[in-house]
Write an enzyme that holds these catalytic residues in place. Sequence first.
Site, PDB file in Angstrom:
ATOM      1  N   PHE A  12       0.798  -1.219   0.000  1.00  0.00           N
ATOM      2  CA  PHE A  12       0.000   0.000   0.000  1.00  0.00           C
ATOM      3  C   PHE A  12       0.832   1.271   0.000  1.00  0.00           C
ATOM      4  O   PHE A  12       0.368   2.315  -0.415  1.00  0.00           O
ATOM      5  CB  PHE A  12      -0.923   0.033   1.229  1.00  0.00           C
ATOM      6  CG  PHE A  12      -2.074  -0.909   1.126  1.00  0.00           C
ATOM      7  CD1 PHE A  12      -1.875  -2.272   0.972  1.00  0.00           C
ATOM      8  CD2 PHE A  12      -3.374  -0.446   1.190  1.00  0.00           C
ATOM      9  CE1 PHE A  12      -2.934  -3.158   0.879  1.00  0.00           C
ATOM     10  CE2 PHE A  12      -4.450  -1.318   1.093  1.00  0.00           C
ATOM     11  CZ  PHE A  12      -4.220  -2.673   0.935  1.00  0.00           C
ATOM     12  N   GLN A  48       4.550   3.356   2.013  1.00  0.00           N
ATOM     13  CA  GLN A  48       5.714   3.315   2.890  1.00  0.00           C
ATOM     14  C   GLN A  48       5.301   3.750   4.288  1.00  0.00           C
ATOM     15  O   GLN A  48       4.372   4.541   4.436  1.00  0.00           O
ATOM     16  CB  GLN A  48       6.775   4.283   2.386  1.00  0.00           C
ATOM     17  CG  GLN A  48       7.149   4.060   0.929  1.00  0.00           C
ATOM     18  CD  GLN A  48       7.961   5.217   0.384  1.00  0.00           C
ATOM     19  OE1 GLN A  48       9.156   5.272   0.552  1.00  0.00           O
ATOM     20  NE2 GLN A  48       7.290   6.155  -0.261  1.00  0.00           N
ATOM     21  N   ASP A  95      -4.764 -11.357   6.505  1.00  0.00           N
ATOM     22  CA  ASP A  95      -3.344 -11.309   6.123  1.00  0.00           C
ATOM     23  C   ASP A  95      -2.447 -11.410   7.360  1.00  0.00           C
ATOM     24  O   ASP A  95      -1.512 -10.632   7.529  1.00  0.00           O
ATOM     25  CB  ASP A  95      -3.047 -10.028   5.324  1.00  0.00           C
ATOM     26  CG  ASP A  95      -1.700 -10.106   4.589  1.00  0.00           C
ATOM     27  OD1 ASP A  95      -1.215 -11.241   4.341  1.00  0.00           O
ATOM     28  OD2 ASP A  95      -1.119  -9.056   4.282  1.00  0.00           O
TER      29      ASP A  95
HETATM   30  N1  LIG Z   1       2.865   1.454  13.837  1.00  0.00           N
HETATM   31  C1  LIG Z   1       4.017   1.020  13.331  1.00  0.00           C
HETATM   32  N2  LIG Z   1       5.152   1.151  14.041  1.00  0.00           N
HETATM   33  C2  LIG Z   1       6.334   0.703  13.543  1.00  0.00           C
HETATM   34  N3  LIG Z   1       6.481   0.139  12.326  1.00  0.00           N
HETATM   35  C3  LIG Z   1       5.395  -0.011  11.563  1.00  0.00           C
HETATM   36  C4  LIG Z   1       4.104   0.428  12.016  1.00  0.00           C
HETATM   37  N4  LIG Z   1       3.203   0.142  11.057  1.00  0.00           N
HETATM   38  C5  LIG Z   1       3.895  -0.438  10.058  1.00  0.00           C
HETATM   39  N5  LIG Z   1       5.208  -0.546  10.343  1.00  0.00           N
HETATM   40  C6  LIG Z   1       6.273  -1.126   9.481  1.00  0.00           C
HETATM   41  O1  LIG Z   1       5.913  -0.905   8.116  1.00  0.00           O
HETATM   42  C7  LIG Z   1       5.749  -2.165   7.428  1.00  0.00           C
HETATM   43  C8  LIG Z   1       4.607  -2.025   6.418  1.00  0.00           C
HETATM   44  O2  LIG Z   1       3.392  -1.695   7.074  1.00  0.00           O
HETATM   45  P1  LIG Z   1       1.977  -2.263   6.609  1.00  0.00           P
HETATM   46  O3  LIG Z   1       1.951  -3.733   6.744  1.00  0.00           O
HETATM   47  O4  LIG Z   1       0.890  -1.546   7.329  1.00  0.00           O
HETATM   48  O5  LIG Z   1       2.004  -1.863   5.042  1.00  0.00           O
HETATM   49  P2  LIG Z   1       1.177  -2.466   3.834  1.00  0.00           P
HETATM   50  O6  LIG Z   1       1.521  -1.668   2.650  1.00  0.00           O
HETATM   51  O7  LIG Z   1      -0.283  -2.510   4.203  1.00  0.00           O
HETATM   52  O8  LIG Z   1       1.755  -3.954   3.727  1.00  0.00           O
HETATM   53  P3  LIG Z   1       1.165  -5.194   2.863  1.00  0.00           P
HETATM   54  O9  LIG Z   1       2.042  -5.282   1.667  1.00  0.00           O
HETATM   55  O10 LIG Z   1       1.301  -6.417   3.722  1.00  0.00           O
HETATM   56  O11 LIG Z   1      -0.241  -4.863   2.580  1.00  0.00           O
HETATM   57  C9  LIG Z   1       5.497  -3.179   8.551  1.00  0.00           C
HETATM   58  O12 LIG Z   1       5.898  -4.488   8.205  1.00  0.00           O
HETATM   59  C10 LIG Z   1       6.363  -2.617   9.672  1.00  0.00           C
HETATM   60  O13 LIG Z   1       7.720  -3.006   9.489  1.00  0.00           O
END
Ligand SMILES: Nc1ncnc2c1ncn2[C@@H]1O[C@H](COP(=O)(O)OP(=O)(O)OP(=O)(O)O)[C@@H](O)[C@H]1O
EC number: 2.7.12.1
Length: 464
Positions: free
Chosen positions: A124, A126, A238
Site C-alpha cells: 500500500f 511506505q 493477512d
Molecule cells: N505502527 C508502526 N510502528 C512501527 N512500524 C510499523 C508500524 N506500522 C507499520 N510498520 C512497518 O511498516 C511495514 C509495512 O506496514 P503495513 O503492513 O501496514 O504496510 P502495507 O503496505 O499494508 O503492507 P502489505 O504489503 O502487507 O499490505 C510493517 O511491516 C512494519 O515493518
Amino acid sequence: MQSSVHREKGNSITMILETRRNVEFQHRNVDNRPRKRPRLTWDAAPLPPPPQTVFHPPVYYGPEFTSGVVPTFVYPNMFYNSLPPRQGSPPWRPDDKDGHFSFLVGDTLTPRYQILSKMGEGTFGQVLECFDNKNNEAVAIKVIRSVPKYREAAMIEIGVLQRLSRHDVGGSRCVQIRNWFDYRNHICIVFEKLGPSLYDFLRKNSYRSFPIDLVRELGRQLLESVAYMHDLRLIHTDLKPENILLVSSEYIKIPDYKFLSRPTRDGSYFKNLPKSSAIKLIDFGSTTLEHQDHNHIVSTRHYRAPEVILGVGWNYPCDLWSIGCILVELCSGEALFQTHENLEHLAMMERVLGPLPPHMVLRADRRSDRYFRRGAKLDWPEGATSRDSLKAVWKLPRLPNLIMQHVDHSAGDLIDLLLGLLRYDPTERLKAREALNHPFFTRSREQSIPFNQSPHPFLYNHKN
Ligand SMILES: Nc1ncnc2c1ncn2[C@@H]1O[C@H](COP(=O)(O)OP(=O)(O)OP(=O)(O)O)[C@@H](O)[C@H]1O
C-alpha cells in the site's frame, strides 16, 4: 584438546552471561532479503530494479533495496532529536513510477509531522517514522501510494482502524490510529509507533527460534486479538509475522545453548529475545467484513489456508490457519510452507498434515481441478515441476516430528493445539476462543503432558 574445548565453553558461558544487556533494536536492515513478504505479488517474478536509486542524500524512491545494495545511511536516535527543522513545506517532488511518495529525511508532512526515517514498506505504501510536533512524540505514518485503488483501500482501512480502536479498551490488541489526512494526493495514516515485526526479529536473529514459553505468550495475545476482531465481525485475512509488531524495540542477548560449541551462520553464540512480549496486530488493509464476498484469493502465500487455494470459499477460519502456520514458524524459526506454487503447497500440506479430505477436493473450483487426479488424489509427485520441488516437499517432517525437533516441554499440548488450528476443513478448525481455552494455554508448565505420553493418531497412522 577435549579439556580445552570444555574450558572454552565454560569461559564463553561466563563471558556471555556477564555481557547480558539490554539493547535497542535497530530498524535498519542487515541483509538484503525482503523485509516484508508481499501478499499477492509474492508469487510473481521479481521486478526489475528501478531506473534510479539515490542513497546520498537519502531520497527514497519506492522499493527499499531493489538494487541489492545495503544502504550505508544510519540515523541513530540521538540524531533524530537534533534534526534541523526545515522551514515551510518541502518542494514538490514527483512520485516514483509506482506512485510511492518521494521524500528527504527532515522534510515535513504538513507542518505538524517531521520525517525521521523510513520504517517499512508494503503493497500500500511506505511507513515513515515522524516526529509529531503537536504531541511531542514519535509516530509511524503510513503514506499510501497515489494510486486510486490503494487510496480507496486506505479509506476502508481507516474505517476498520477506527472501529477497532473504538471497542479496544486500553488499545492493547491492535495498533492505534491517531489521525489521518490527505497530503499531495497521498492518504497518510498516523499510528502509534511500535517496535520491529516478529519477522524482522527472527531475521535479525539469524532465524533462530523463540523459546516455547515466549511462543505461548505471543500465541495467546495473537489469538486474543483475532478473537476480538472476529467478535466485531472482521476477518484480518493477512496474518503473518510481518504484521505482528512488538510494542517495544528493546531486547536482551542471551547465550544460545544449542550453539555454544559452535557459532551459528552469523558467527554468534548469542541469541536475542524481546525484553517484553507485548505485541499488536497491524495492517488492516485487507480486513474484510463477514458479509462481503469471500471467493477471491487472500493471505500471503505461506499463511494461506487450503480453502482459499481450493476456491471453496473462506471465512473466519482462514485467520486461524494462518495463526497455526505462524506458531510453527516461531518455534522453528522458518516458515512452514516455503513455496510459491499451489500444487507444491498442497503437497507440502499433505506431507506435514496428512491427506486432504476428499469432500473438500470434490468441491474445489475449476482452477484447482488440475491439481488432482481421479479419485480426488493429489497429482503428486507426478505433477511436480522439478527435482528441487520434489526435494522441498520430501524433506518436510510430519507436524509432530517437526515440533519435537524444536520444542522440549509442552510439545504434546502444542502439537494438539496446532492439529486443531491446521485442520483442513474450516468448519472443524478451532475457533479463536476455543484455541484460547486449549491446555497449551491453560495448563501450567508442571502439568503439561510430555509428547510420548499423549496419543496422536496421525503420527502413527500416516505412513512414510
Ligand atoms: N505502527 C508502526 N510502528 C512501527 N512500524 C510499523 C508500524 N506500522 C507499520 N510498520 C512497518 O511498516 C511495514 C509495512 O506496514 P503495513 O503492513 O501496514 O504496510 P502495507 O503496505 O499494508 O503492507 P502489505 O504489503 O502487507 O499490505 C510493517 O511491516 C512494519 O515493518
